[in-house]
Design a protein around this motif. Sequence first.
Motif, PDB file in Angstrom:
ATOM      1  N   ARG A  28      -5.252 -28.485 -43.310  1.00  0.00           N
ATOM      2  CA  ARG A  28      -5.900 -28.231 -41.852  1.00  0.00           C
ATOM      3  C   ARG A  28      -5.334 -27.032 -41.178  1.00  0.00           C
ATOM      4  N   GLY A  31      -8.858 -25.905 -36.261  1.00  0.00           N
ATOM      5  CA  GLY A  31     -10.013 -26.797 -36.221  1.00  0.00           C
ATOM      6  C   GLY A  31     -10.735 -26.814 -37.438  1.00  0.00           C
ATOM      7  N   ASP A  32     -10.164 -26.431 -38.661  1.00  0.00           N
ATOM      8  CA  ASP A  32     -10.874 -26.435 -39.970  1.00  0.00           C
ATOM      9  C   ASP A  32     -10.191 -27.184 -40.933  1.00  0.00           C
ATOM     10  N   THR A  33     -10.679 -27.589 -42.186  1.00  0.00           N
ATOM     11  CA  THR A  33     -10.033 -28.145 -43.280  1.00  0.00           C
ATOM     12  C   THR A  33     -10.344 -27.181 -44.273  1.00  0.00           C
ATOM     13  N   PRO A  91     -15.526 -27.075 -40.588  1.00  0.00           N
ATOM     14  CA  PRO A  91     -14.817 -27.390 -39.170  1.00  0.00           C
ATOM     15  C   PRO A  91     -14.537 -29.105 -39.348  1.00  0.00           C
ATOM     16  N   CYS A  92     -13.532 -29.328 -38.739  1.00  0.00           N
ATOM     17  CA  CYS A  92     -13.229 -30.841 -38.628  1.00  0.00           C
ATOM     18  C   CYS A  92     -13.213 -31.170 -37.125  1.00  0.00           C
ATOM     19  N   GLU A  93     -13.794 -32.390 -36.615  1.00  0.00           N
ATOM     20  CA  GLU A  93     -13.756 -32.931 -35.316  1.00  0.00           C
ATOM     21  C   GLU A  93     -12.463 -33.814 -35.158  1.00  0.00           C
ATOM     22  N   ASP A  94     -11.896 -34.189 -36.171  1.00  0.00           N
ATOM     23  CA  ASP A  94     -10.934 -35.216 -36.204  1.00  0.00           C
ATOM     24  C   ASP A  94      -9.567 -34.093 -35.937  1.00  0.00           C
ATOM     25  N   ALA A  95      -8.697 -34.313 -35.001  1.00  0.00           N
ATOM     26  CA  ALA A  95      -7.487 -33.485 -35.184  1.00  0.00           C
ATOM     27  C   ALA A  95      -6.390 -34.240 -35.749  1.00  0.00           C
TER      28      ALA A  95
END
Length: 98
Positions: A28, A31-33, A91-95
């Motif tokens: 991670r 905000g990206d994986t 982009p990933c929404e879950d942090a």
Amino acid sequence: MLYSTARELLANVVKHAGADHVWVSLVRDGGDTVLTVRDDGHGFDTGIVRQRMASGHIGLAGHYVRIESAGGRFTVDSAPGRSTTVEVRLPCEDAGPL
């Protein structure tokens, strides 16, 4: 999406790279994986990816389109005679943790 992209990238290493080693990471970054696949093979002309997309081939080109369509980035760093590194950012929404 990242799993199928990693599978395709690893299959391409086996089929085409002539590599002795391959490294895979999934991290991670903000905000990206980020999926990174790097090999020590003989590389290739990155223009091939664009040519394959233009001629309707799936495989690596299809994954490129899917990643870009999902708001991600698909970066290929390679050239004939040297190793290849592919970085895929989504982009990933879950942090939370991976």
